[in-house]
Design a protein around this motif. Sequence first.
Motif, PDB file in Angstrom:
ATOM      1  N   ASP A  53      -6.479   4.172  -4.184  1.00 51.48           N
ATOM      2  CA  ASP A  53      -7.520   3.820  -3.229  1.00 51.48           C
ATOM      3  C   ASP A  53      -7.674   2.299  -3.200  1.00 51.48           C
ATOM      4  O   ASP A  53      -8.082   1.692  -4.186  1.00 51.48           O
ATOM      5  N   TYR A  54      -7.357   1.709  -2.078  1.00 51.13           N
ATOM      6  CA  TYR A  54      -7.397   0.259  -1.896  1.00 51.13           C
ATOM      7  C   TYR A  54      -8.812  -0.305  -2.051  1.00 51.13           C
ATOM      8  O   TYR A  54      -8.980  -1.476  -2.379  1.00 51.13           O
ATOM      9  N   ASP A 103       3.561   7.838 -16.299  1.00 49.20           N
ATOM     10  CA  ASP A 103       4.504   8.422 -15.337  1.00 49.20           C
ATOM     11  C   ASP A 103       4.389   7.756 -13.978  1.00 49.20           C
ATOM     12  O   ASP A 103       5.391   7.499 -13.306  1.00 49.20           O
ATOM     13  N   GLN A 104       3.165   7.478 -13.550  1.00 51.75           N
ATOM     14  CA  GLN A 104       2.969   6.811 -12.268  1.00 51.75           C
ATOM     15  C   GLN A 104       3.503   5.381 -12.297  1.00 51.75           C
ATOM     16  O   GLN A 104       4.093   4.925 -11.317  1.00 51.75           O
ATOM     17  N   LEU A 105       3.324   4.693 -13.398  1.00 49.25           N
ATOM     18  CA  LEU A 105       3.869   3.338 -13.522  1.00 49.25           C
ATOM     19  C   LEU A 105       5.390   3.371 -13.445  1.00 49.25           C
ATOM     20  O   LEU A 105       5.993   2.546 -12.749  1.00 49.25           O
ATOM     21  N   ARG A 106       6.015   4.309 -14.133  1.00 51.02           N
ATOM     22  CA  ARG A 106       7.485   4.427 -14.072  1.00 51.02           C
ATOM     23  C   ARG A 106       7.960   4.684 -12.647  1.00 51.02           C
ATOM     24  O   ARG A 106       8.924   4.078 -12.179  1.00 51.02           O
ATOM     25  N   LEU A 107       7.284   5.586 -11.947  1.00 50.06           N
ATOM     26  CA  LEU A 107       7.661   5.882 -10.565  1.00 50.06           C
ATOM     27  C   LEU A 107       7.439   4.670  -9.670  1.00 50.06           C
ATOM     28  O   LEU A 107       8.277   4.355  -8.815  1.00 50.06           O
ATOM     29  N   LEU A 108       6.359   3.971  -9.866  1.00 52.41           N
ATOM     30  CA  LEU A 108       6.080   2.761  -9.094  1.00 52.41           C
ATOM     31  C   LEU A 108       7.186   1.730  -9.288  1.00 52.41           C
ATOM     32  O   LEU A 108       7.695   1.154  -8.315  1.00 52.41           O
ATOM     33  N   ALA A 109       7.583   1.503 -10.522  1.00 56.52           N
ATOM     34  CA  ALA A 109       8.655   0.543 -10.805  1.00 56.52           C
ATOM     35  C   ALA A 109       9.976   1.002 -10.195  1.00 56.52           C
ATOM     36  O   ALA A 109      10.722   0.199  -9.627  1.00 56.52           O
ATOM     37  N   GLN A 110      10.266   2.294 -10.303  1.00 57.94           N
ATOM     38  CA  GLN A 110      11.504   2.843  -9.748  1.00 57.94           C
ATOM     39  C   GLN A 110      11.532   2.681  -8.229  1.00 57.94           C
ATOM     40  O   GLN A 110      12.533   2.229  -7.659  1.00 57.94           O
ATOM     41  N   TYR A 150       0.833  -1.204   0.000  1.00 59.97           N
ATOM     42  CA  TYR A 150       0.000   0.000   0.000  1.00 59.97           C
ATOM     43  C   TYR A 150       0.871   1.259   0.000  1.00 59.97           C
ATOM     44  O   TYR A 150       0.640   2.178  -0.786  1.00 59.97           O
ATOM     45  N   ASP A 151       1.844   1.310   0.883  1.00 62.96           N
ATOM     46  CA  ASP A 151       2.699   2.500   0.972  1.00 62.96           C
ATOM     47  C   ASP A 151       3.438   2.759  -0.337  1.00 62.96           C
ATOM     48  O   ASP A 151       3.548   3.902  -0.776  1.00 62.96           O
ATOM     49  N   LEU A 152       3.939   1.713  -0.959  1.00 55.96           N
ATOM     50  CA  LEU A 152       4.642   1.844  -2.230  1.00 55.96           C
ATOM     51  C   LEU A 152       3.709   2.414  -3.297  1.00 55.96           C
ATOM     52  O   LEU A 152       4.058   3.373  -3.989  1.00 55.96           O
ATOM     53  N   PHE A 153       2.524   1.836  -3.426  1.00 58.32           N
ATOM     54  CA  PHE A 153       1.567   2.300  -4.429  1.00 58.32           C
ATOM     55  C   PHE A 153       1.123   3.738  -4.137  1.00 58.32           C
ATOM     56  O   PHE A 153       0.996   4.542  -5.049  1.00 58.32           O
ATOM     57  N   HIS A 154       0.912   4.047  -2.864  1.00 62.54           N
ATOM     58  CA  HIS A 154       0.453   5.389  -2.506  1.00 62.54           C
ATOM     59  C   HIS A 154       1.531   6.446  -2.764  1.00 62.54           C
ATOM     60  O   HIS A 154       1.208   7.586  -3.123  1.00 62.54           O
ATOM     61  N   LYS A 155       2.797   6.106  -2.598  1.00 57.74           N
ATOM     62  CA  LYS A 155       3.877   7.055  -2.906  1.00 57.74           C
ATOM     63  C   LYS A 155       3.921   7.379  -4.395  1.00 57.74           C
ATOM     64  O   LYS A 155       4.134   8.525  -4.789  1.00 57.74           O
TER      65      LYS A 155
END
Length: 113
Positions: free
Chosen positions: A60-61, A70-77, A49-54
Amino acid sequence: MYFLMTAAQRAERGGTLYLEFQPGPYCEKHWQADSLYLPAPLFDDLGLYDLFHKAIPHFDYYYYTEVTADQLRLLAQLAQEHHTQCAAEILAELIPHAEKWLAQYGCFTICGI
């Protein structure tokens, strides 16, 4: 190891506690045949959850969340830099599908539990 399931695998396993990764914008329905599924207990156990929320501040769970490239790239990073090996492996499984959905629709959706 494979973490994400197809609709057929999810149906075989049963239950409803899954996060659904749906191609494109939210289509007003859950349990789509072309979606991928991640068991919610695994998501919870790995503290994702914390990773996805960052990476996706409006994540929203319990509802749906549309995700951009952009969000996918940040999530992977973030998964590579600051999280567990399992988180990175889950993202590695998701990314090829998500990139295809992003190219086709401009987003993909995470449907919460």
